[in-house]
Write a protein that holds these residues in place. Structure first.
Motif, mmCIF file in Angstrom:
data_model
loop_
_atom_site.group_PDB
_atom_site.id
_atom_site.type_symbol
_atom_site.label_atom_id
_atom_site.label_comp_id
_atom_site.label_asym_id
_atom_site.label_seq_id
_atom_site.Cartn_x
_atom_site.Cartn_y
_atom_site.Cartn_z
ATOM 1 N N LEU A 49 0.192 -1.130 -0.096
ATOM 2 C CA LEU A 49 0.041 -0.301 0.079
ATOM 3 C C LEU A 49 1.093 0.809 -0.005
ATOM 4 N N PHE A 50 2.114 0.862 0.943
ATOM 5 C CA PHE A 50 2.740 2.702 1.064
ATOM 6 C C PHE A 50 3.193 2.680 -0.003
ATOM 7 N N ALA A 51 3.884 1.237 -0.691
ATOM 8 C CA ALA A 51 5.172 1.419 -1.880
ATOM 9 C C ALA A 51 3.471 2.249 -2.832
ATOM 10 N N GLY A 52 3.130 1.492 -2.751
ATOM 11 C CA GLY A 52 1.198 1.608 -4.000
ATOM 12 C C GLY A 52 1.176 3.615 -3.824
ATOM 13 N N ILE A 53 1.123 3.892 -2.918
ATOM 14 C CA ILE A 53 1.240 5.453 -2.648
ATOM 15 C C ILE A 53 2.799 6.308 -2.583
ATOM 16 N N THR A 54 3.488 5.760 -2.170
ATOM 17 C CA THR A 54 4.661 6.267 -2.568
ATOM 18 C C THR A 54 4.972 7.151 -4.814
ATOM 19 N N TYR A 55 4.628 5.320 -5.122
ATOM 20 C CA TYR A 55 4.898 5.756 -6.405
ATOM 21 C C TYR A 55 3.995 6.389 -7.508
ATOM 22 N N GLY A 56 2.804 6.383 -6.512
ATOM 23 C CA GLY A 56 1.267 7.187 -6.446
ATOM 24 C C GLY A 56 1.432 8.443 -6.841
ATOM 25 N N SER A 57 2.603 9.029 -6.047
ATOM 26 C CA SER A 57 2.579 10.168 -5.869
ATOM 27 C C SER A 57 2.818 11.320 -6.246
ATOM 28 N N ILE A 58 3.969 10.524 -7.286
ATOM 29 C CA ILE A 58 5.073 10.681 -7.712
ATOM 30 C C ILE A 58 4.345 11.171 -9.771
ATOM 31 N N GLY B 198 19.095 9.772 6.965
ATOM 32 C CA GLY B 198 19.997 8.398 7.176
ATOM 33 C C GLY B 198 20.463 7.233 5.924
ATOM 34 N N ASN B 199 20.360 6.423 6.324
ATOM 35 C CA ASN B 199 20.348 5.709 5.003
ATOM 36 C C ASN B 199 19.566 4.048 4.077
ATOM 37 N N GLU B 200 20.104 4.161 2.953
ATOM 38 C CA GLU B 200 18.921 2.576 2.733
ATOM 39 C C GLU B 200 18.034 1.605 3.414
ATOM 40 N N ILE B 201 18.637 1.607 5.056
ATOM 41 C CA ILE B 201 18.506 0.475 5.707
ATOM 42 C C ILE B 201 17.740 1.162 7.061
ATOM 43 N N THR B 202 18.059 2.248 6.788
ATOM 44 C CA THR B 202 16.957 2.912 7.977
ATOM 45 C C THR B 202 15.272 2.673 7.628
ATOM 46 N N THR B 203 14.743 2.653 9.127
ATOM 47 C CA THR B 203 13.397 2.420 8.728
ATOM 48 C C THR B 203 12.791 2.755 10.348
ATOM 49 N N PHE B 204 11.384 3.117 10.036
ATOM 50 C CA PHE B 204 10.978 3.582 11.241
ATOM 51 C C PHE B 204 9.295 2.887 11.035
ATOM 52 N N VAL C 87 4.606 -2.364 9.850
ATOM 53 C CA VAL C 87 5.008 -1.872 8.964
ATOM 54 C C VAL C 87 6.602 -1.240 9.546
ATOM 55 N N HIS C 88 7.448 -1.929 8.238
ATOM 56 C CA HIS C 88 8.932 -0.486 8.608
ATOM 57 C C HIS C 88 8.897 0.684 7.340
ATOM 58 N N LEU C 89 8.966 1.340 7.729
ATOM 59 C CA LEU C 89 8.998 1.987 6.183
ATOM 60 C C LEU C 89 9.831 2.901 6.169
ATOM 61 N N SER C 90 11.141 3.483 5.018
ATOM 62 C CA SER C 90 11.815 4.172 4.637
ATOM 63 C C SER C 90 11.787 5.955 5.440
ATOM 64 N N PRO C 91 12.369 6.269 5.320
ATOM 65 C CA PRO C 91 11.992 7.762 5.704
ATOM 66 C C PRO C 91 11.099 8.619 4.515
ATOM 67 N N GLN C 92 12.416 7.690 3.267
ATOM 68 C CA GLN C 92 12.378 8.659 2.787
ATOM 69 C C GLN C 92 10.493 8.840 1.940
ATOM 70 N N VAL C 93 9.997 7.073 2.613
ATOM 71 C CA VAL C 93 8.947 7.848 1.308
ATOM 72 C C VAL C 93 7.899 8.778 2.286
ATOM 73 N N SER D 102 15.038 10.540 -6.023
ATOM 74 C CA SER D 102 15.988 9.370 -6.884
ATOM 75 C C SER D 102 16.840 8.169 -5.373
ATOM 76 N N PRO D 103 16.233 8.683 -4.494
ATOM 77 C CA PRO D 103 16.983 7.545 -3.408
ATOM 78 C C PRO D 103 16.356 6.528 -3.562
ATOM 79 N N ILE D 104 15.030 6.447 -3.594
ATOM 80 C CA ILE D 104 14.807 5.453 -4.133
ATOM 81 C C ILE D 104 14.921 4.831 -5.153
ATOM 82 N N THR D 105 14.549 5.301 -6.858
ATOM 83 C CA THR D 105 14.513 4.514 -7.750
ATOM 84 C C THR D 105 15.183 4.261 -8.317
#
Lengths: 296, 276, 360
Positions: free
Chosen positions: A10-19, A126-132, A137-143, A210-213
């Motif tokens: 869901l969150f992946a979808g919302i993220t990409y969807g916003s872009i 943070g970096n690519e393994i940082t999550t909150f 659900v574990h998400l990257s702050p970049q989201v 850019s950091p994600i994709t």
């Protein structure tokens, strides 16, 4: 599907969807002001990412992003001035082909400047393994950065179009060009402004994602197709609907991974585009009358 | 033109089948959202006559034409052409049945000569298809010659034969109108729809048009025209239909229409000082 | 006018023969290979030119049809059907003598579809697909039509890239030659193949197909249907009022152009001995559009000359790594300054337009 996985998708979808929604809004702004579909819209996103990566080598991240956005806006203005401005009522086919040509030029220039390598901006926090954690659900702050940036842009544009005089002038220009000219509005500058605005929001979107994709010289093309799909889905010219449509497409795409091999993911959004075009070209939320209104 | 003999024969045959209207509208309605552009319009056009549709701007005349020719679907009601129902048919299907039309804003084809434009009009009376065209079969050569001859004849009828090989869109306005008329006539239609044939023409050219329409009627073609020029309408029409705000106001001979107070009112306003 | 057309075709035939002669005299016969390839691409371009110039429909996805033709033929002639032996489809194909038995590199039995049958299937498939998507696609106009065709081309590309059956990113190779006529006495076989010994035969074969294709299209344009097409491009309303079934004609031209592209795809694949997913890419489609535009959309000869000429230069590597950029520039330049094609322009007009641009 477990609940965790569901929320991940869901969150992946919302993220990409916003872009996608931002790209779609970029299409809409230029379409509303000029009636042109700017096939080079995806390239603005790509340029934002690429330029900010290069600038980041010389300056801290926030300045790099601001610089990239500013530079891309200048490029957008240049494109309008060099290629679009002086055409006298060109046919639709001609405009389509011209913007396709521009998109190729930008792509190939990017190829020669930055090569074929895949690059990315560092994570903002943070970096690519940082999550909150949000619950389980574990998400990257970049989201959050992506969603926040997109929401801010939509909000900002809303204020711009309804609240500022420039925004109102642009809407007037879109609604009825002749009447706008008669009111003393400089419609030519409005057109340039629309290109700059579209370029700017595209560039910002490119930076945050850019950091994600990752960014590559040809990331623009598939973004343009998906952005256009979203724009059509919401009804061309209707940017509020584009937001909803974008998130819808993003979520559909994200969940499709559980059904269809990843390699076919792009084919999903294109199929949706074709189906919409065949059945309801004015989009889920649109109608031919609303399309004619061309408001934000 | 061999076609003319056929048509005279057809007209004599039609004289036998009396009472069959060439064109009939029964309770035709057209709505665009909230706008009722055509409201319960019914009338008949007898074969071999000239009928005019008049009315102030916005009365629905062009919409009516588009409904008859198949460019727009009706919201309700039926349209009958030679006894056959045609509402809902596409324009090219209606053309095949024997109806031709001209356009108010002339629609000639870019990049084609006057002769070629007229040759396109002959499309319904010719057959060569895709494969025959690609392979350039001998049977197509004969047909091409026939199409060309028929088209030239018509250009001569319109007195613009000298412009046959000139690009159609570069001709003078009156000549372009003539090309459009030729294109409609070369199909040897039973019914000809003329959309404001005198628009933009001066007195002399309008008189020419009147003569031409009379000649078309003599060829056995039924004519339905929309027109603003009252002198032309009163001069040549056998009957007139008056539309106002989408509804039929009156249907009568020119003489009676001129005396009809309702009609006068919609054109000139309710001013009792204006009398016949 | 027919005499002019016939003269031009004869002139082209002579030119083709002359070029061969020149290469023999200068010992540069290796040019023939690229000229052969350029001719096949030319076939795609004139088909697309007819669609864009005469039916007025833009298509940014025609590389898709080329790829459908090439890939299907390649797959059918290389994929082993031996595991389906005994089943009724194979027996049925066998009775139609559509199968070919041979040995693969391991010495095992290799059953594939005979090239001529594969070619027919591939072209028929392309025509069918064009028919099916043509109906909804051609109802669209302007941007929507452009996007729909772009979408179509991209879907084909993605499917080819993702399918193991089609070789994914590596494409299909080891595609066998395609015998049109077996050897007759002193005359060698006429085969579509990359074999160096058959280079000259293939050169004339390719150009023969291209010239034939051009002749058919020229005939069409000058015929009743051609007039109808030109009229519907100019004013659909008036054409329909004159009795032209616009939807049907648009569809027919669309299918025709797809068939041309598919035939080119099949023949070029057998000539090259393989095909890769880049043949279906958007860049290829855009390139075809650029070549049609630069030649002048309503000028078939211009399209032919420019199309083959520029493709040849591109194949020779004249544009280097700027290949795609060059075609992008061509597109922009042509559309900005010469929308009716380079050849239709007089220098004066170009200068006029540039001045107009600069002044505003």
């Amino acid at each position: 599907m477990s609940l965790d996985l569901f929320f991940q998708y869901l969150f992946a979808g919302i993220t990409y969807g916003s872009i996608y929604a931002i790209v779609a809004i970029g299409f809409n702004i230029i379409y509303n002001a000029t009636g042109i579909i700017n096939f080079a819209q995806g390239e603005f996103v790509m340029l934002g990412g690429m330029i900010s990566i290069t600038l980041h080598q010389f300056m801290p991240l926030p300045y790099a992003i601001a610089g990239a956005v500013a530079l891309t806006m200048v490029i957008g203005a240049l494109i309008e001035i060099l290629f679009i401005r002086w055409l006298e009522s060109p046919s639709v086919m001609r405009m389509v082909i011209i913007t396709i040509g521009i998109s190729i030029l930008l792509r190939e220039s990017a190829l020669h400047v930055w090569g074929e390598s895949i690059r990315s901006l560092p994570y903002f926090y943070g970096n690519e393994i940082t999550t909150f954690s949000l619950g389980s659900v574990h998400l990257s702050p970049q989201v959050l950065w992506v969603i926040a940036a997109c929401a801010l842009m939509v909000g900002g544009l809303s204020v711009f179009f309804k609240g500022t005089s420039w925004g109102r002038e642009m809407r007037a220009c879109a609604a009825n060009r002749t009447a706008a000219i008669l009111c003393g509005i400089n419609t030519r500058n409005m057109v340039t402004l629309s290109f700059m605005l579209s370029a700017g929001i595209g560039a910002l979107a490119g930076c945050v994602m850019s950091p994600i994709t990752y960014t590559q010289y040809d990331s623009g093309t598939s973004l343009a197709i998906k952005g256009f799909t979203v724009a059509i889905l919401g009804g061309l010219g209707n940017s509020m609907a584009a937001v909803a449509a974008g998130i819808l497409l993003g979520i559909l795409e994200a969940f499709s991974v559980s059904v269809v091999p990843l390699a076919f993911q792009d084919a999903i959004s294109i199929s949706i585009l074709l189906i919409i075009l065949f059945i309801k070209p004015h989009g889920l939320f649109g109608s031919s009358e609303a399309a004619r209104l061309k408001d934000f | 033109m061999t076609g003319r003999n056929d048509m005279e024969r057809d007209r004599r045959e039609e004289g036998g089948a009396q009472g069959e209207a060439m064109l009939e509208l029964r309770s035709v309605h057209k709505r665009f959202g909230g706008l009722h552009a055509v409201n319960d319009v019914s009338f008949k056009v007898a074969p071999g006559t000239i009928k005019a549709v008049i009315g102030p701007n916005g009365a629905g005349k062009t919409t009516l034409f588009n409904l008859i020719a198949g460019n727009l679907p009706v919201s309700a009601g039926t349209v009958h052409f030679q006894g056959e129902e045609i509402q809902g048919k596409k324009p090219h299907q209606v053309a095949r049945l024997g109806m031709a039309r001209t356009f108010q804003n002339i629609k000639l084809f870019h990049g084609m000569t006057a002769l070629e434009c007229v040759m396109v009009g002959r499309h319904v009376r010719s057959r060569a298809g895709f494969f025959a065209g690609m392979l350039s079969l001998p049977l197509t050569w004969k047909e091409e010659r026939a199409i060309r001859e028929a088209s030239m004849e018509l250009l001569e009828l319109m007195q613009i034969a000298e412009f046959a090989d000139v690009e159609a869109t570069s001709l003078a306005f009156g000549q372009q109108r003539a090309v459009e008329m030729a294109r409609a006539l070369v199909a040897e239609p039973r019914l000809l729809l003329l959309d404001e044939p005198a628009a933009g023409l001066n007195i002399y050219e309008t008189a020419e048009v009147a003569r031409l329409i009379g000649r078309i009627r003599d060829m056995g073609i039924t004519v339905l025209l929309v027109e603003h020029d009252m002198s032309l309408v009163m001069d040549i029409s056998d009957e007139i239909v008056v539309l106002s705000f989408g509804s039929k106001l009156a249907e009568d001979t020119p003489l009676n229409i001129q005396k009809n107070s309702e009609v006068i009112k919609i054109y000139l306003g309710a001013d009792d000082e204006i009398s016949a | 006018m027919r005499k002019q057309k016939n003269l031009a075709i004869v002139a082209l035939c002579l030119l083709v023969a002359c070029i061969h002669l020149v290469t023999v005299l200068t010992g540069s016969q290796f040019y023939l290979t690229q000229l052969t390839m350029a001719a096949y691409y030319g076939l795609v371009i004139i088909g697309l030119g007819t669609l864009m110039g005469y039916a007025g429909q833009i298509s940014i996805g025609h590389a898709g049809f080329f790829a459908i033709g090439g890939y299907l033929s390649a797959a059918l002639t290389t994929r082993n059907l031996a595991s389906y032996q005994g089943g009724w489809p194979l027996r049925w194909l066998d009775t139609l003598s559509m199968l070919k038995t041979s040995q693969d590199i391991y010495g095992d039995q290799l059953i594939t579809v005979a090239p001529w049958a594969a070619c027919l299937c591939a072209v028929a498939a392309a025509a069918l697909i064009a028919l099916v998507i043509g109906v909804p696609v051609l109802k669209l106009k302007g941007h929507y039509l452009a996007m729909a065709t772009l979408g179509f081309g991209t879907i084909i590309y993605r499917i080819l890239l993702a399918s193991p059956y089609f070789g994914e990113a590596d494409g299909i190779s080891e595609v066998p030659g395609f015998t049109l006529m077996p050897a007759l006495g002193p005359l060698g076989p006429i085969m579509v193949s990359g074999d160096a010994s058959l280079r000259v035969v293939n050169y004339y074969l390719a150009w023969g197909v291209l010239i034939l294709g051009t002749t058919l299209l020229l005939n069409l344009i000058g015929s009743r249907v051609g007039r109808a097409l030109r009229s519907l491009h100019s004013s659909e309303e008036a054409a329909a009022a004159a009795g032209v079934d616009t939807a049907r004609f648009k569809l027919q031209v669309f299918v025709l152009s797809a068939v041309y592209a598919a035939i080119a795809g099949v023949l070029l694949t057998h000539f090259n001995g393989g095909i890769g997913p880049s043949e279906a890419s958007v860049m290829k489609s855009v390139r075809y559009v650029a070549l049609v535009a630069v030649g002048g959309m309503t000028n078939l000869w211009g399209t032919l000359i420019m199309g083959v000429g520029l493709t040849f230069l591109s194949l020779r590597g004249v544009f280097g790594s700027f290949d795609d950029a060059v075609f992008g520039m061509i597109l922009i330049f042509v559309m900005l300054f010469a929308p009716d094609g380079i050849l239709s322009l007089r220098l004066q007009l170009i200068v006029q337009r540039i001045l107009l641009a600069v002044r505003s």
